[in-house]
Scaffold this motif. Structure first.
Motif, PDB file in Angstrom:
ATOM      1  N   MET A   1       7.762  -2.657  -7.537  1.00 21.80           N
ATOM      2  CA  MET A   1       7.434  -1.268  -7.175  1.00 21.80           C
ATOM      3  C   MET A   1       8.687  -0.495  -6.765  1.00 21.80           C
ATOM      4  N   ILE A   2       9.567  -1.178  -6.043  1.00 21.53           N
ATOM      5  CA  ILE A   2      10.801  -0.486  -5.628  1.00 21.53           C
ATOM      6  C   ILE A   2      11.575  -0.070  -6.881  1.00 21.53           C
ATOM      7  N   GLN A   3      11.618  -0.928  -7.878  1.00 26.11           N
ATOM      8  CA  GLN A   3      12.304  -0.571  -9.132  1.00 26.11           C
ATOM      9  C   GLN A   3      11.608   0.628  -9.785  1.00 26.11           C
ATOM     10  N   GLU A   4      10.250   0.624  -9.745  1.00 21.62           N
ATOM     11  CA  GLU A   4       9.533   1.756 -10.348  1.00 21.62           C
ATOM     12  C   GLU A   4       9.865   3.053  -9.619  1.00 21.62           C
ATOM     13  N   TRP A   5       9.950   2.998  -8.278  1.00 21.97           N
ATOM     14  CA  TRP A   5      10.304   4.204  -7.510  1.00 21.97           C
ATOM     15  C   TRP A   5      11.691   4.677  -7.942  1.00 21.97           C
ATOM     16  N   CYS A   6      12.634   3.726  -8.039  1.00 19.72           N
ATOM     17  CA  CYS A   6      14.003   4.106  -8.407  1.00 19.72           C
ATOM     18  C   CYS A   6      14.043   4.759  -9.790  1.00 19.72           C
ATOM     19  N   SER A   7      13.176   4.291 -10.682  1.00 24.04           N
ATOM     20  CA  SER A   7      13.252   4.782 -12.061  1.00 24.04           C
ATOM     21  C   SER A   7      12.835   6.247 -12.168  1.00 24.04           C
ATOM     22  N   THR A   8      12.165   6.788 -11.116  1.00 21.78           N
ATOM     23  CA  THR A   8      11.674   8.167 -11.251  1.00 21.78           C
ATOM     24  C   THR A   8      12.693   9.197 -10.778  1.00 21.78           C
ATOM     25  N   ASP A   9      13.821   8.749 -10.213  1.00 20.44           N
ATOM     26  CA  ASP A   9      14.797   9.729  -9.728  1.00 20.44           C
ATOM     27  C   ASP A   9      16.204   9.189  -9.945  1.00 20.44           C
ATOM     28  N   GLU A  10      17.020   9.949 -10.660  1.00 25.14           N
ATOM     29  CA  GLU A  10      18.340   9.431 -11.042  1.00 25.14           C
ATOM     30  C   GLU A  10      19.241   9.229  -9.832  1.00 25.14           C
ATOM     31  N   HIS A  11      19.191  10.194  -8.907  1.00 22.63           N
ATOM     32  CA  HIS A  11      20.048  10.085  -7.729  1.00 22.63           C
ATOM     33  C   HIS A  11      19.718   8.804  -6.952  1.00 22.63           C
ATOM     34  N   VAL A  12      18.400   8.582  -6.748  1.00 21.62           N
ATOM     35  CA  VAL A  12      17.968   7.395  -6.007  1.00 21.62           C
ATOM     36  C   VAL A  12      18.409   6.133  -6.750  1.00 21.62           C
ATOM     37  N   LEU A  13      18.287   6.154  -8.073  1.00 20.87           N
ATOM     38  CA  LEU A  13      18.633   4.970  -8.869  1.00 20.87           C
ATOM     39  C   LEU A  13      20.120   4.625  -8.706  1.00 20.87           C
TER      40      LEU A  13
ATOM     41  N   TYR B   1       0.836  -1.208   0.000  1.00 22.42           N
ATOM     42  CA  TYR B   1       0.000   0.000   0.000  1.00 22.42           C
ATOM     43  C   TYR B   1       0.872   1.259   0.000  1.00 22.42           C
ATOM     44  N   VAL B   2       1.957   1.223   0.802  1.00 22.30           N
ATOM     45  CA  VAL B   2       2.802   2.413   0.924  1.00 22.30           C
ATOM     46  C   VAL B   2       3.477   2.723  -0.414  1.00 22.30           C
ATOM     47  N   LEU B   3       3.853   1.657  -1.150  1.00 20.11           N
ATOM     48  CA  LEU B   3       4.636   1.881  -2.365  1.00 20.11           C
ATOM     49  C   LEU B   3       3.793   1.945  -3.636  1.00 20.11           C
ATOM     50  N   ILE B   4       2.466   1.761  -3.485  1.00 21.36           N
ATOM     51  CA  ILE B   4       1.678   1.482  -4.698  1.00 21.36           C
ATOM     52  C   ILE B   4       1.680   2.647  -5.689  1.00 21.36           C
ATOM     53  N   SER B   5       1.737   3.886  -5.199  1.00 18.11           N
ATOM     54  CA  SER B   5       1.801   4.969  -6.202  1.00 18.11           C
ATOM     55  C   SER B   5       3.146   5.665  -6.072  1.00 18.11           C
ATOM     56  N   ARG B   6       3.888   5.704  -7.162  1.00 13.00           N
ATOM     57  CA  ARG B   6       5.263   6.219  -7.092  1.00 13.00           C
ATOM     58  C   ARG B   6       5.238   7.738  -7.107  1.00 13.00           C
ATOM     59  N   PRO B   7       6.237   8.373  -6.473  1.00 13.24           N
ATOM     60  CA  PRO B   7       6.210   9.835  -6.341  1.00 13.24           C
ATOM     61  C   PRO B   7       6.543  10.513  -7.663  1.00 13.24           C
ATOM     62  N   SER B   8       5.904  11.662  -7.916  1.00 12.03           N
ATOM     63  CA  SER B   8       6.244  12.396  -9.133  1.00 12.03           C
ATOM     64  C   SER B   8       7.369  13.383  -8.822  1.00 12.03           C
ATOM     65  N   GLU B   9       7.385  13.938  -7.564  1.00 14.67           N
ATOM     66  CA  GLU B   9       8.588  14.721  -7.224  1.00 14.67           C
ATOM     67  C   GLU B   9       9.131  14.261  -5.877  1.00 14.67           C
ATOM     68  N   TRP B  10      10.447  14.338  -5.755  1.00 11.85           N
ATOM     69  CA  TRP B  10      11.122  13.823  -4.560  1.00 11.85           C
ATOM     70  C   TRP B  10      11.647  14.986  -3.724  1.00 11.85           C
ATOM     71  N   SER B  11      11.539  14.840  -2.393  1.00 11.95           N
ATOM     72  CA  SER B  11      12.249  15.787  -1.515  1.00 11.95           C
ATOM     73  C   SER B  11      13.496  15.073  -1.003  1.00 11.95           C
TER      74      SER B  11
END
Length: 1758
Positions: A560-572, A493-503
């Motif tokens: 989902m974790i991979q999807e989260w990583c794909s939205t931010d280069e630093h995180v990836l 549930y926590v990861l189901i929607s990936r963030p569009s912008e990161w803090s």
């Protein structure tokens, strides 16, 4: 009045107070009290114990309901009313209305779902699958036009309408769209309320909420909190039983019967309540009395598991707990009126108490959750939902508290045994799925890390390396493991929607969570390792399921974790580093790598170490590697790798180490396929199955392939292949000097294993190079990936939508992406009445087919290959299946193509081709060759693509052709790959692969010409190349066409010769054929009817009744026994032949289902009521046997059944004790046999035919004589009253029996079956009713078939199937002869009574009135019973036929009177011709006669046309049924007009029955005779009574019964069912609501509460209902399962596909898929037809025979 009413119920002490009590005064007293809490507590202490829990809970539900009503009333008046007055300061009714009026409606819907209520989720707009709408909001939203999913709620969630975060678009329905004013008013809703009310509500809410919390978390059993102690304490206690999920219903029921000695019914009721509410008092009395019951319960339930929880509680404690729940409900109701009050309650609930951390009231409730009982939990969860979760400000505060206590709550839940839906942890779905809340909790409370750590802490079992170890799990741990899995759900549930912008904070906490997650994966890396068993089989199958369960649950999380990583280069980049170091950590703990070895092959050398999958430990679980593979692809897809190479540790990577573990895993699969691991048992096979299975493969098999691709793209391809060969343990084969000669191996098994391994290895290389449909490996989109999956699934065969969905992996949102793609590649074929809709691949996509598609199983691959080759043959193409054009690779993986042209692979290809040239000793397989050809093809395609895309010769790096044209390297001096291919082209043993080799050689030629052309001019004209290919292909096509044409001509020639020979043979043996044709005609009576009547016949009009009837030629009837194959003629004195038949009671034609079943002992069936409430139907499968053969067969069946009963319990599909058996030929359910009897003789032309008057006179005389002789026998005869005996009528004559003993025996057999089934009594041959029941069955069966033909608009004759035709014909003849087996006087008395209904007879009492008789039954009975009277007439003057005709005349008139009496003619002004026809005048005349007799009961009708129309339409069914009856009775061929549907039916029907076509002429011509009869009929008191409204009046023609109307949209039904409550257990939701399709009642099926007793057995609601509604047979729709249920009797039933289909033409039994369902009328008609044809029992029989699991189901409990 209310007060006076409850006066009786309340104890008298309360009465006076009760009447004098004023809520208003009490409230004003409280208002001025210094300490409000003390006052309220004093009031509660006084009243609560006097209102609640005043004694034992009684057994009967009615008393309990009265008790509840009394409590409700007293509670409202004495306890809640003062609180409401105090809160509002005015009369509650007007005060609450005022509050509601001022309140701004909330845009949130917040409707809490009941169990079984339909919920809707939009697949296009929902943020995740947990976002649902209730039916009302859904119907008013934009989503009903979208693709939506419909499910039934498990109860407890709420509607998300109005929550903008839950929907991508369209968050509001019409009702909840916020108004402009409400959008701007963001101020505090408390400010809207008057200040004094706010102050009062604060204090009231805090007092009541604290009281409720204290009482629900109270743990002392006989003390109360301070200030609540009752004035005087009595010794009254309750023994309270609590629910748990360990003990079964049966155990609880049995224990209670022993402990509190109650009846089973009461115990069941107790158990049901405990299960529903979580607790129930089972005994009331002093402490000692209750303690004794407690000890019995504990002693009885503690043997196998922990005992049931029982407490002995003081009655006042229980009373206060009951009121605490009532108070919480009251709070929930009050805050619905005003958002201000809601917010105040939220503040009170979340306010910190004096205890600091976790001391607020809501915290106290949450932390004590697992100690409370079910009912209490439900009520306070409901309150939290209505208050905290509906107020966005406090939802946040509550979410933080929830996250703070998360670990503790989860630990409580894991220890508790109640289902998740009754736990506070279930609220996580309401909080964590809101993206903003989830991110906030992640940042502020470090939620992601908390969840993962809590999860890992619970799985304590580890091995020495720290990996999870599930193999020695106890039941307790397994149970715990099951519960811990819910944590993974929360993480999802926590990861189901990936963030569009990161803090920055979010990055930090996410990566911290990722660290925790990698720790979890490290515990899984390498778990459950296996070692190959050699020598002996493994002893115990190791535990493997837990590890895979874990893997499946985590699959979506990893994605989902991979999807989260794909939205931010630093995180990836950070994630990649972390994952890589985790992998190095795992590698460092590996024990191998000690023995380095060096390999050399084809001039290349590589260093590696010694490791053998077949000897060392290997594990299938490698999540760390696979996560790294996923991240590696993301580096490529997001192009981070090419933009920031300096930030990535790509230099540290050791490609051989990356590929090592995945390669071992793939080698393990190959070796298992090669049969090397047979001794490791099934657990390994299951692991391999799941490794490839669609549920796991995305994060297992697919990622292993990607990892190999990543490794191979970073290594020298030769080195990579040498390591692959080494791990496959094949290196020695290809590295030997003369590998092309193929070493000789003595052991055949080893040869076979190596062959399979070589195939698998080649397959792996194909996959590594050609699997590019992952975005990031190849330059493709996710769309292409799904499309390719679909193309390959549909290449196997056309598939249904659900099969395709199952074959595609789902993402976290349960979506596969199928719908976006499917219509581009496939066309949909709608289903018929059975089957399902199928998708077929469009032909233009066939060229994308890849035989070595990596998701094919072995079976799929061979099916697909066969299908594709067949398709190509049909189109006249060659059968080569070349590799399809692959998409280009991404730069990071670009060097993969070099695998195809490296030396090692060429050496391998050369070796395999060489073996194929000289096949010997089975050291080579065709599959190997096929794979090599595929690899060669792939290389050629690559080269061609590079040439096409290149500008000049310089940038073509791929020169495969040069390499394959060089001869092999020394020392193997044999020819080049190309030369080998050319020599294989015409090898006879490779016919199958010829086309493929030809294709390859063509490609080589093309590429050569392209290269030459590039050398001369740098532009390439591709069209010529295609042209060249085309010409070769055209030649091939022409050749194929010529061959096909010749084959066709040859076939035609042969067919012509055969038919010539056949004719010749028939001419030679004419007489033989003649004879068999005659028999054929004789055995099927239908043959004569369908052939057009010859000229002479049609000149005589066909007549089937009366003196002019035409009998079919005296035909011999020859039949063959299906058991002994002997032929036999049907003769009265011959051996008996019988027809298998099934007799059943039926209510299909019933017009009155309220009528209770007749009492079998006293019921008199002689007159059938026109409402036909129950009949007896006979059907047959049409198979004929000798009676003796059948008896032998049935005895064998009985014997077998006796033996079976001793061996096995349970039922069979037929009940031998009731005489049931399966037809030996077609296995159709039967329960008796009908004897076949010869045709009736032609009428005797010499007899005279008296007129109706004369016949009636004679018959009356004969009846008088019979009356006299009956009285004489009983001895009450007066003198001188002997009647006149008509001439030739001999009363003492005994007619001789025309049948042999064996036929008589069979007559008795069938008579007894009908009697037994029809009346449900034991056989009794002496019973007078036996012949009547047979006649009844004959009449009812004919009537039901006539209705069927009418409704289906089929012609009356010639359209029945043979089996029905034979059945009716045997039944009619049998009915006409069965009187011979009964005593003559019995049949005489039946005839006398029947005739007296038409012709009044002073000697017969209580004849029924004319409106209470079904005329067709009367016709059949009287015609068939008349034979017994006629048999005494020895004068030989009159024939029986004229009697039949006269009876028909009388009954026709009687029926016309019936129709006119019951007609409801409204005045209709039609433009009539001025002169009314004769028919209309006569009808008016008859109608007016009836009015005269009945005086004013009938309305005046002036329109003769209308009356005549009524008569004509009303009498048609009787005439049609009569025509069928006389046709079968007298074997008369029907007239041509009745063999077709269409005009001219009426005249043909009348003449066939020798009636005038104007039926009223009968009335006119016999006016004087009929007038007194009509007068007598009308004067019967019953007629006037019925017409003036006494009872059901049946109108004619009776309308055919249909099954109930079903709604078009299935969700309407689900909604009806969700609001249906069980009729027995007050207001409780039914768990399995079931709809009767016959009458429309909703029943509570499959539950203890609604069981009733039928004939001494406990049966469920459905079975009980069948006995009243369907005479033991029922058709039901189980609403929650979307399943049709057929039930017959108590032991038989089956499920049948429902008539509801989704848009893809499929049913959804169990509502698992959730696609919208709509009614398919054709399928519903099919079910209706089955029911009308009485075919349901047969369907059940066939279903139970075909599927033995159906026999084991206890149908009677449904």
């Amino acid at each position: 009045m209310a007060a006076a009413q409850s006066d009786r119920d309340l104890p008298s002490a309360l009465c006076a107070e009760f009447l004098n009590f004023s809520a208003k005064d009490t409230a004003s007293r409280w208002l001025v009290a210094p300490d409000l809490q003390q006052e309220v507590y004093r009031h509660l202490a006084l009243y609560v114990p006097r209102i609640f829990c005043l004694g034992p809970s009684r057994g009967s539900s009615r008393e309990e309901q009265r008790e509840e009503q009394r409590e409700e009333l007293a509670c409202q008046l004495l306890l809640l009313a003062p609180l409401e007055w105090l809160l509002l300061g005015e009369d509650p009714a007007s005060g609450l209305a005022l509050l509601q009026e001022k309140n701004l409606p909330s845009p949130l819907c917040g409707h809490v779902f009941k169990v079984g209520e339909p919920t809707y989720s939009c697949r296009e707009c929902a943020a995740d699958p947990t976002c649902v709408l209730c039916m009302q909001c859904f119907l008013g939203s934009v989503h009903k036009e979208h693709r939506y999913r419909m499910t039934t709620s498990g109860g407890g969630g709420f509607c998300d309408c109005g929550d903008a975060e839950a929907w991508k678009k369209g968050p509001y329905c019409n009702k909840h769209t916020p108004t402009e004013s409400s959008r701007h008013s963001q101020e505090d809703p408390v400010a809207q309320l008057p200040a004094d009310m706010v102050a009062r509500s604060y204090s009231i809410f805090s007092i009541i909420l604290k009281y409720a919390v204290d009482m629900l978390t109270w743990e002392q059993e006989d003390q109360l909190p301070e200030g609540l102690a009752p004035p005087e304490k009595e010794d009254t206690f309750y023994c309270m039983l609590f629910n748990d999920e360990v003990h079964t219903y049966e155990q609880v029921i049995y224990t209670l019967q022993k402990a509190v000695n109650c009846s089973q019914k009461e115990a069941v009721s107790f158990a049901t309540t405990v299960d529903r509410d979580g607790r129930k008092s089972v005994r009331y009395g002093d402490f000692q009395f209750c303690e004794q019951a407690k000890s019995v319960i504990v002693r009885n339930t503690s043997r196998q598991s922990k005992p049931l929880r029982v407490q002995v509680m003081h009655s006042s404690v229980v009373a206060h707990q009951c009121f605490a729940l009532k108070a919480l409900c009251w709070l929930g109701q009050v805050i619905q009126y005003s958002d201000g009050l809601r917010r105040i309650l939220c503040q009170v609930g979340l306010q910190r108490g004096p205890g600091g951390e976790n001391s607020s009231l809501v915290d106290q409730l949450m932390l004590n959750d697992s100690k409370m009982w079910k009912g209490a939990r439900n009520i306070y969860h409901q309150l939290l939902m209505n208050s905290l979760l509906m107020d966005l400000k406090y939802k946040k505060i509550f979410a933080i508290q929830f996250a703070k206590n998360y670990e503790r709550l989860q630990c409580d839940y894991v220890r508790d045994d109640h289902d998740r839906e009754f736990s506070i942890t279930d609220l996580s779905v309401q909080i964590f799925t809101v993206p903003s809340l989830a991110r906030m909790l992640m940042v502020e409370e470090n939620l992601m890390t908390t969840i993962i750590r809590t999860f890992v802490d619970h799985l304590r079992h580890r091995d020495l390396q720290g990996r999870f170890q599930f193999d020695r799990y106890t039941a307790q741990q397994a149970f715990k493991f099951g519960r811990v899995q819910s944590l993974i759900g929360d993480l999802k549930y926590v990861l189901i929607s990936r963030p569009s912008e990161w803090s920055d904070q979010l990055r930090l906490k996410f990566l911290e969570g990722l660290d925790a997650f990698l720790e979890l994966l490290k515990c899984m890396q390498g778990m459950d390792p296996v070692v190959r068993q050699v020598g002996q089989h493994i002893e115990m199958e190791p535990e493997w399921e837990a590890a895979f369960t874990l893997q499946m649950k985590l699959t979506h999380i990893i994605s989902m974790i991979q999807e989260w990583c794909s939205t931010d280069e630093h995180v990836l980049i950070e994630a990649y580093r972390k994952c890589l170091s985790a992998l190095s950590h795992c590698h460092s703990s590996l024990p191998d790598g000690e023995q380095p070895i060096s390999l050399s092959l084809a001039g290349h050398h590589v260093e590696t170490f010694r490791y053998q999958v077949s000897q060392d430990k290997v594990s299938i679980h490698l999540p760390v590697c696979r996560l790294l593979a996923g991240l590696h692809v993301l580096l490529s897809r997001t192009e981070v790798a090419s933009r920031f190479p300096e930030q990535l540790p790509l230099g540290e990577l050791s490609p051989p180490l990356l590929t090592e573990l995945p390669l071992r895993c793939l080698v393990l699969c190959a070796q298992v396929h090669a049969g090397m691991w047979r001794r490791n048992g099934f657990s390994l096979i299951n692991q391999i199955y799941y490794y490839h299975n669609v549920k796991c493969r995305v994060e297992m098999f697919d990622k292993d392939i990607i990892m190999l691709q990543a490794g191979a793209s970073m290594m020298d391809p030769n080195h990579f292949l040498m390591i692959v060969l080494s791990r496959f343990e094949l290196f020695h084969i290809f590295s030997s000097a003369d590998c092309r000669k193929r070493y000789r191996e003595a052991n055949k098994d080893v040869v076979q294993q190596n062959n399979t391994l070589i195939e698998e290895m080649l397959h792996l290389i194909i996959m590594v190079v050609s699997e590019r449909y992952v975005s990031g490996v190849g330059q493709v989109e996710p769309f292409d990936e799904v499309r390719r999956e679909i193309i390959h699934q549909l290449s196997i065969r056309p598939m249904a939508h659900s099969e395709l969905v199952k074959a595609l992996p789902e993402n976290g949102n349960k979506e596969t992406g199928l719908e976006r793609v499917i219509d581009t590649v496939a066309s949909f074929k709608k289903p018929g009445v059975t089957g399902r809709g199928l998708y077929e691949l469009r032909p233009e996509w066939n060229k994308h087919f890849n035989l070595y598609f990596h998701h094919y199983s072995r079976a799929d691959q061979s099916k697909a290959e066969e299908a594709q080759r067949k398709l190509r043959r049909q189109h006249g193409e060659d059968t080569a299946l070349p590799p399809p054009l692959p998409p280009p690779l991404c730069p990071l993986f670009g060097s993969l193509v070099n695998l195809l042209q490296c030396d090692v692979l060429l050496a391998v290809e050369g070796a395999v081709l060489q073996w194929a040239v000289e096949p010997s000793g089975g050291c080579w397989t065709e599959s190997m060759l096929q794979r090599v050809l595929h690899l060669v093809g792939m290389a050629l395609l690559e080269e061609q693509q590079q040439l096409e895309n290149s500008s000049g010769d310089d940038d073509v790096t791929f020169n495969y052709i040069c390499k394959i044209t060089r001869p092999g390297e020394a020392p193997s001096t044999s020819g080049s790959v190309l030369a080998l291919l050319e020599s294989l082209q015409n090898a006879p043993h490779l016919e199958v692969h010829k086309d493929m080799i030809t294709w390859i050689l063509k490609m080589v030629a093309n590429i050569k010409t392209m290269r030459e052309r590039t050398a001369s001019t740098s532009t390439v004209t591709i069209s010529q190349r295609q042209g060249l290919e085309e010409t070769v292909r055209d030649k091939d096509k022409a050749e194929r066409k010529r061959k096909a044409e010749m084959a066709r001509l040859r076939r035609e020639k042969i067919m012509a010769q055969m038919s010539e020979m056949q004719k010749h043979f028939i001419n030679e043996n004419k007489e033989l054929f003649q004879q068999s044709l005659e028999e054929l005609e004789a055995s099927t009576s239908a043959a004569a009817e369908t052939s057009p009547p010859s000229l002479e016949e049609s000149c005589l009009s066909q007549v089937c009744v009366g003196p002019r009837r035409v009998c079919g030629a005296e035909r011999r009837q020859l039949v063959t026994c299906i058991l002994c194959q002997e032929e036999q003629e049907v003769r009265g004195h011959g051996k008996a032949m019988v027809l298998a038949a099934f007799v059943q009671r039926s209510t299909v034609l019933s017009k009155n289902r309220q009528r209770s079943l007749p009492d079998p002992e006293r019921h008199d069936p002689l007159f059938m009521h026109p409402d036909m409430s129950m009949g007896i139907h006979t059907a047959s499968c049409g198979h004929i046997m000798h009676a003796t053969c059948w008896q032998r067969y049935f005895e064998a069946v009985q014997l077998k059944e006796q033996r079976r009963q001793q061996r096995l319990r349970g039922h069979t599909s037929y009940d031998v004790e009731n005489g049931e058996f399966l037809c030996p030929l077609c296995e159709c359910l039967s329960n008796t046999v009908i004897p076949l009897l010869p045709h009736t003789h032609s009428p005797n032309p010499s007899v005279d035919h008296p007129s109706l008057e004369a016949w009636l006179r004679t018959t009356n005389q004969q009846i008088a004589v019979l009356h006299f002789s009956h009285r004489k026998q009983s001895g009450d005869v007066a003198e001188g009253e002997e009647p006149v005996v008509p001439e030739g009528f001999r009363i003492d004559f005994t007619p001789h029996n025309p049948f042999s003993s064996s036929i008589n025996e069979m007559i008795t057999t069938f008579s007894m079956s009908t009697y037994k089934v029809g009346l449900k009594v034991n056989p009794n041959e002496q019973d007078q009713r036996v012949p009547v029941l047979i006649w009844s069955s004959c009449a009812y069966t004919i009537q039901s078939i006539e209705r069927l033909l009418m409704d289906e608009e089929k012609p009356l004759f010639g359209s029945l199937p043979c089996r029905q035709d034979d059945c009716l014909s045997s039944l009619a003849r049998f009915s006409s002869a069965c009187w011979t087996a009964a005593p003559l006087t019995t049949v005489h008395s039946h005839f006398i009574r029947l005739l007296s209904a038409l012709v009044p007879d002073s000697q017969v009492e209580n004849t029924p009135c004319i409106l209470d008789i079904d005329m067709f039954h009367l016709l059949v009975y009287s015609v068939l019973s008349y034979s017994s009277v006629y048999s005494l007439d020895q004068s030989g003057r009159s024939g029986v036929d004229s009697a039949h005709l006269h009876l028909l005349y009388l009954i026709t008139v009687a029926h016309m009177v019936q129709i006119l009496l019951t007609s409801t003619t409204e005045e209709v002004c039609m433009d009539q011709d001025s002169g009314a026809s004769e028919e209309e005048e006569l009808t008016c005349k008859l109608y007016n006669t009836l009015r005269k007799h009945l005086g004013g009961v009938l309305p005046e009708v002036s329109s003769g046309w209308q009356l005549f129309h009524c008569v004509k339409v009303g009498i048609l069914p009787l005439l049609r049924a009569a025509a069928l009856f006389f046709h079968y009775l007298n074997s008369t061929a029907p007239p041509a007009d009745l063999l077709v549907a269409g005009p001219g039916q009426w005249e043909a029907l009348c003449s066939y029955l020798s009636l005038p076509s104007n039926l009223l002429q009968i009335y006119q011509s016999h006016h004087t005779l009929l007038e007194p009869l009509i007068h007598r009929w009308c004067c019967h008191p019953g007629v006037r009574q019925a017409l003036q409204g006494g009872g059901v009046v049946v109108r004619f023609p009776r309308v055919s019964n249909r099954l109930i109307e079903l709604p078009e949209d299935y969700s309407v039904l689900i909604n009806q069912a969700s609001s249906f409550t069980c009729p027995r257990s007050g207001g409780d939701k039914s768990r399995a609501p079931t709809l009767c399709l016959v009458c429309g009642s909703m029943l509570c099926s499959q539950s203890y509460c609604c069981q009733t007793e039928v004939d001494g057995d406990d049966v469920g609601a459905c079975t009980a209902h069948t006995f009243t509604c369907g005479a033991g047979l029922g058709l039901f729709l189980r609403v929650r399962e979307s399943q049709v249920l057929f039930v017959a009797g108590k032991t038989k039933g089956c499920f049948y596909p429902p008539p509801y289909l989704d848009d893809y033409g499929e049913t959804d039994q169990g509502l698992k898929r959730g696609n919208p369902l709509h009614l398919c009328l054709d399928r519903y008609r099919k079910i209706q037809r089955l029911w009308r044809q009485h075919g349901v029992a047969e369907v059940i029989g066939h279903a139970q025979e075909a599927n033995q699991t159906l026999v084991a189901i206890d149908w009677q409990h449904l």
